[in-house]
Design a protein around this motif. Structure first.
Motif, PDB file in Angstrom:
ATOM      1  N   GLY A 186       0.706  -0.954   0.279  1.00 30.62           N
ATOM      2  CA  GLY A 186       0.177  -0.005  -0.014  1.00 30.62           C
ATOM      3  C   GLY A 186       0.757   1.150  -0.304  1.00 30.62           C
ATOM      4  N   ALA A 187       0.163   2.429   0.340  1.00 30.46           N
ATOM      5  CA  ALA A 187       0.924   4.003   0.291  1.00 30.46           C
ATOM      6  C   ALA A 187       2.004   3.525   1.547  1.00 30.46           C
ATOM      7  CB  ALA A 187      -0.045   4.873  -0.314  1.00 30.46           C
ATOM      8  N   ASP A 188       1.630   3.145   2.108  1.00 30.23           N
ATOM      9  CA  ASP A 188       2.649   2.988   3.250  1.00 30.23           C
ATOM     10  C   ASP A 188       3.772   1.941   3.523  1.00 30.23           C
ATOM     11  OD1 ASP A 188       1.463   0.651   3.781  1.00 30.23           O
ATOM     12  OD2 ASP A 188       0.528   1.131   5.696  1.00 30.23           O
ATOM     13  N   GLY A 189       3.977   1.740   2.119  1.00 24.87           N
ATOM     14  CA  GLY A 189       5.004   0.472   2.255  1.00 24.87           C
ATOM     15  C   GLY A 189       4.677  -0.752   2.792  1.00 24.87           C
ATOM     16  N   GLU A 190       3.493  -1.125   3.173  1.00 26.08           N
ATOM     17  CA  GLU A 190       3.228  -2.582   4.100  1.00 26.08           C
ATOM     18  C   GLU A 190       2.407  -3.685   3.055  1.00 26.08           C
ATOM     19  OE1 GLU A 190       4.347  -3.947   6.876  1.00 26.08           O
ATOM     20  OE2 GLU A 190       5.734  -1.797   6.711  1.00 26.08           O
ATOM     21  N   THR A 191       2.315  -4.485   3.526  1.00 23.69           N
ATOM     22  CA  THR A 191       1.486  -5.385   2.794  1.00 23.69           C
ATOM     23  C   THR A 191       0.475  -5.692   4.342  1.00 23.69           C
ATOM     24  OG1 THR A 191       2.318  -7.239   2.911  1.00 23.69           O
ATOM     25  CG2 THR A 191       1.911  -6.378   1.014  1.00 23.69           C
ATOM     26  N   ILE A 192      -1.207  -6.631   3.906  1.00 27.25           N
ATOM     27  CA  ILE A 192      -1.796  -6.548   4.716  1.00 27.25           C
ATOM     28  C   ILE A 192      -1.737  -7.913   5.083  1.00 27.25           C
ATOM     29  CG2 ILE A 192      -4.186  -6.644   5.410  1.00 27.25           C
ATOM     30  CD1 ILE A 192      -5.195  -4.693   3.822  1.00 27.25           C
ATOM     31  N   ASP A 193      -1.626  -9.002   3.927  1.00 32.90           N
ATOM     32  CA  ASP A 193      -0.990  -9.715   4.325  1.00 32.90           C
ATOM     33  C   ASP A 193       0.330 -10.442   4.952  1.00 32.90           C
ATOM     34  OD1 ASP A 193      -0.211 -13.042   4.036  1.00 32.90           O
ATOM     35  OD2 ASP A 193      -0.876 -12.608   1.434  1.00 32.90           O
ATOM     36  N   TRP A 194       0.992 -10.822   5.618  1.00 30.60           N
ATOM     37  CA  TRP A 194       1.860 -11.355   6.075  1.00 30.60           C
ATOM     38  C   TRP A 194       2.482 -11.613   5.883  1.00 30.60           C
ATOM     39  CZ3 TRP A 194       0.228 -11.584  12.396  1.00 30.60           C
ATOM     40  CH2 TRP A 194      -0.347 -10.689  12.875  1.00 30.60           C
ATOM     41  N   ILE A 195       2.723 -12.734   4.497  1.00 28.38           N
ATOM     42  CA  ILE A 195       3.263 -13.392   4.071  1.00 28.38           C
ATOM     43  C   ILE A 195       3.271 -13.378   2.484  1.00 28.38           C
ATOM     44  CG2 ILE A 195       4.057 -15.238   5.544  1.00 28.38           C
ATOM     45  CD1 ILE A 195       1.607 -16.986   4.069  1.00 28.38           C
ATOM     46  N   SER A 196       2.302 -12.191   1.736  1.00 32.54           N
ATOM     47  CA  SER A 196       2.793 -12.414   0.558  1.00 32.54           C
ATOM     48  C   SER A 196       3.583 -11.957  -0.011  1.00 32.54           C
ATOM     49  CB  SER A 196       1.864 -10.207   1.093  1.00 32.54           C
ATOM     50  OG  SER A 196       2.105 -10.196  -1.032  1.00 32.54           O
ATOM     51  N   ILE A 197       4.238 -12.428  -1.164  1.00 28.72           N
ATOM     52  CA  ILE A 197       4.887 -12.546  -2.289  1.00 28.72           C
ATOM     53  C   ILE A 197       5.523 -10.971  -2.739  1.00 28.72           C
ATOM     54  CG2 ILE A 197       4.310 -14.597  -3.234  1.00 28.72           C
ATOM     55  CD1 ILE A 197       3.774 -13.315  -5.572  1.00 28.72           C
ATOM     56  N   TYR A 198       4.406 -10.455  -2.133  1.00 29.27           N
ATOM     57  CA  TYR A 198       5.515  -8.931  -2.760  1.00 29.27           C
ATOM     58  C   TYR A 198       5.586  -8.071  -1.633  1.00 29.27           C
ATOM     59  CZ  TYR A 198       2.206  -9.476  -6.397  1.00 29.27           C
ATOM     60  OH  TYR A 198       1.614  -9.968  -8.040  1.00 29.27           O
ATOM     61  N   ARG A 199       5.288  -8.381  -0.514  1.00 32.12           N
ATOM     62  CA  ARG A 199       6.209  -7.515   0.461  1.00 32.12           C
ATOM     63  C   ARG A 199       7.342  -7.209   0.563  1.00 32.12           C
ATOM     64  NH1 ARG A 199       3.539  -7.179   5.706  1.00 32.12           N
ATOM     65  NH2 ARG A 199       4.604  -6.514   7.681  1.00 32.12           N
ATOM     66  N   HIS A 200       8.691  -8.037   0.016  1.00 36.45           N
ATOM     67  CA  HIS A 200       9.912  -7.514   0.296  1.00 36.45           C
ATOM     68  C   HIS A 200       9.968  -7.773  -1.102  1.00 36.45           C
ATOM     69  CE1 HIS A 200      10.064  -8.310   4.579  1.00 36.45           C
ATOM     70  NE2 HIS A 200       8.582  -9.349   4.278  1.00 36.45           N
ATOM     71  N   GLY A 201       9.158  -7.479  -2.374  1.00 38.75           N
ATOM     72  CA  GLY A 201       9.324  -7.527  -3.831  1.00 38.75           C
ATOM     73  C   GLY A 201      10.441  -5.758  -3.828  1.00 38.75           C
ATOM     74  N   GLU A 202      10.714  -5.886  -4.944  1.00 37.47           N
ATOM     75  CA  GLU A 202      10.906  -3.716  -5.804  1.00 37.47           C
ATOM     76  C   GLU A 202       9.843  -3.922  -6.169  1.00 37.47           C
ATOM     77  OE1 GLU A 202      15.177  -3.947  -5.920  1.00 37.47           O
ATOM     78  OE2 GLU A 202      15.672  -4.179  -3.250  1.00 37.47           O
ATOM     79  N   HIS A 203       9.348  -2.709  -6.302  1.00 38.33           N
ATOM     80  CA  HIS A 203       9.375  -1.859  -7.489  1.00 38.33           C
ATOM     81  C   HIS A 203       7.412  -2.335  -8.001  1.00 38.33           C
ATOM     82  CE1 HIS A 203      13.164  -0.127  -8.035  1.00 38.33           C
ATOM     83  NE2 HIS A 203      13.809  -1.442  -7.799  1.00 38.33           N
ATOM     84  N   GLY A 204       7.098  -3.003  -7.301  1.00 36.13           N
ATOM     85  CA  GLY A 204       6.277  -3.490  -7.459  1.00 36.13           C
ATOM     86  C   GLY A 204       5.805  -4.396  -7.893  1.00 36.13           C
ATOM     87  N   GLN A 205       7.111  -5.426  -8.052  1.00 32.77           N
ATOM     88  CA  GLN A 205       7.193  -6.726  -8.542  1.00 32.77           C
ATOM     89  C   GLN A 205       6.992  -7.770  -6.648  1.00 32.77           C
ATOM     90  OE1 GLN A 205       7.336  -7.750 -11.082  1.00 32.77           O
ATOM     91  NE2 GLN A 205       6.451  -5.360 -11.117  1.00 32.77           N
ATOM     92  N   ALA A 206       6.723  -9.027  -7.577  1.00 33.32           N
ATOM     93  CA  ALA A 206       6.805 -10.600  -6.836  1.00 33.32           C
ATOM     94  C   ALA A 206       8.202 -10.656  -5.990  1.00 33.32           C
ATOM     95  CB  ALA A 206       5.507 -11.059  -6.821  1.00 33.32           C
ATOM     96  N   GLU A 207       8.765 -10.941  -4.953  1.00 23.96           N
ATOM     97  CA  GLU A 207       9.891 -11.110  -4.585  1.00 23.96           C
ATOM     98  C   GLU A 207      10.936 -12.381  -5.287  1.00 23.96           C
ATOM     99  OE1 GLU A 207      13.150 -11.517  -0.339  1.00 23.96           O
ATOM    100  OE2 GLU A 207      10.323 -11.559  -0.458  1.00 23.96           O
ATOM    101  N   HIS A 208      12.125 -12.345  -5.383  1.00 29.62           N
ATOM    102  CA  HIS A 208      12.504 -13.546  -6.363  1.00 29.62           C
ATOM    103  C   HIS A 208      11.737 -15.013  -5.645  1.00 29.62           C
ATOM    104  CE1 HIS A 208      15.404 -17.381  -7.957  1.00 29.62           C
ATOM    105  NE2 HIS A 208      15.124 -16.061  -8.862  1.00 29.62           N
ATOM    106  N   PRO A 209      11.723 -16.383  -6.205  1.00 32.69           N
ATOM    107  CA  PRO A 209      11.196 -17.233  -5.319  1.00 32.69           C
ATOM    108  C   PRO A 209      11.625 -18.066  -4.154  1.00 32.69           C
ATOM    109  CG  PRO A 209      11.247 -18.242  -7.830  1.00 32.69           C
ATOM    110  CD  PRO A 209      11.192 -16.356  -7.856  1.00 32.69           C
ATOM    111  N   LEU A 210      13.377 -18.081  -4.365  1.00 32.00           N
ATOM    112  CA  LEU A 210      14.454 -18.529  -4.029  1.00 32.00           C
ATOM    113  C   LEU A 210      14.736 -17.481  -2.686  1.00 32.00           C
ATOM    114  CD1 LEU A 210      16.538 -21.068  -3.570  1.00 32.00           C
ATOM    115  CD2 LEU A 210      17.985 -19.542  -4.975  1.00 32.00           C
TER     116      LEU A 210
END
Length: 290
Positions: free
Chosen positions: A113-137
């Protein structure tokens, strides 16, 4: 599959005898692994360790997953005992897993979201960059270290102080068990810690491919499904993951029926379907590179 109501032991369906027995067999395998460790050759220990690691991912995404959505027993005591058995078998609190998973379904793998957080604590986007999902590994190897027990405890406490205490009890039992392994035999202790961590990394990878390519903005397309019959038979219909996120309380025996009911809507919404079971979803990436 037709739901068979149980008038006595089970809360929802007599078919829940299947995951209950599967969970008990997993616990017995875990106990056998401990007792047989010193009688196994090195290569046998490696094989058993890999089976244990893979079985953690299997249990989390089948037996345990269905249990936290629809508790198996009418008796609260039996449900707590089953939860404790699962916690010991896999080395983490099932009660805490329940509440992390609830948060997962509230956010449904949302983007930041605008605050840089995700509601879902295990979202694959939570630690990704530029709006992308994090690398699977990276997601798979680091997810274990990202849990916040204090935050999870606070969430549980909002619902039930007694359940929060039970979650702490599960954590204490598991922690004492692991410390006990290290003090009893450092070789077994290190063996357990390594394959235990590998098991949780495989679990995270499984979760990654349950959502990689899904549409977090469209409820019917929140998950990624796999309709491989053998996979769904062994994983208690976990392959119907888009269907599961669309109707989280739907019993595992009814997922195929739900799929047939909403198949046309799913097609129109562009629900992603993969040929490879989620635990080996990385095979899709490998195939693309060939």
């Amino acid at each position: 599959m037709r739901v068979k109501k149980s008038p006595y032991l089970f809360a929802y369906s007599a078919w829940d005898i299947i995951p209950v027995l599967a969970g008990c067999l997993h616990f017995l395998f875990f106990a056998w692994m401990i007792s047989s460790f010193h009688s196994l050759a090195l290569w046998q220990k490696c094989v058993v360790g890999l089976i244990y690691a893979f079985s953690i991912s299997w249990n989390v995404n089948s037996v345990s997953h269905n249990f936290i959505h629809n508790a198996y027993f009418k008796s609260a005591l039996l449900n707590r005992l089953f939860s404790l058995m699962e916690s010991v078998t896999m080395g983490f609190s099932q009660t805490m897993y329940d509440y992390v998973h609830r948060q997962h379904h509230i956010g449904n793998n949302d983007r930041k979201g605008a605050d840089g957080e995700t509601i879902d604590w295990i979202s694959i986007y939570r630690h990704g960059e530029h709006g992308q999902a994090e690398h699977p590994l990276k997601y798979s190897l680091l997810s274990y270290f990202r849990d916040d027990p204090k935050r999870i405890y606070g969430l549980i406490k909002k619902h039930s102080q007694a359940l929060a205490y039970f979650a702490v009890f599960e954590v204490v039992v598991v922690t004492l068990m692991i410390v006990g392994f290290l003090l009893w035999d450092w070789q077994f202790g290190l063996f357990f810690v390594f394959f235990y961590y590998l098991g949780h990394s495989l679990t995270a990878m499984n979760g990654y491919y349950e959502h990689a390519g899904a549409n977090p903005d469209l409820p019917i397309a929140w998950g990624v499904s796999c309709y491989n019959k053998l996979y769904n038979w062994l994983w208690l219909n976990n392959g119907y993951h888009a269907e599961h996120h669309y109707r989280p309380k739907h019993h595992w025996t009814q997922m195929h029926t739900l799929h047939t009911e909403i198949a046309e809507k799913q097609k129109q919404a562009g629900v992603k379907v993969i040929p490879w079971p989620h635990p080996i979803g990385f095979m899709m990436e490998w195939m693309k590179e060939q």
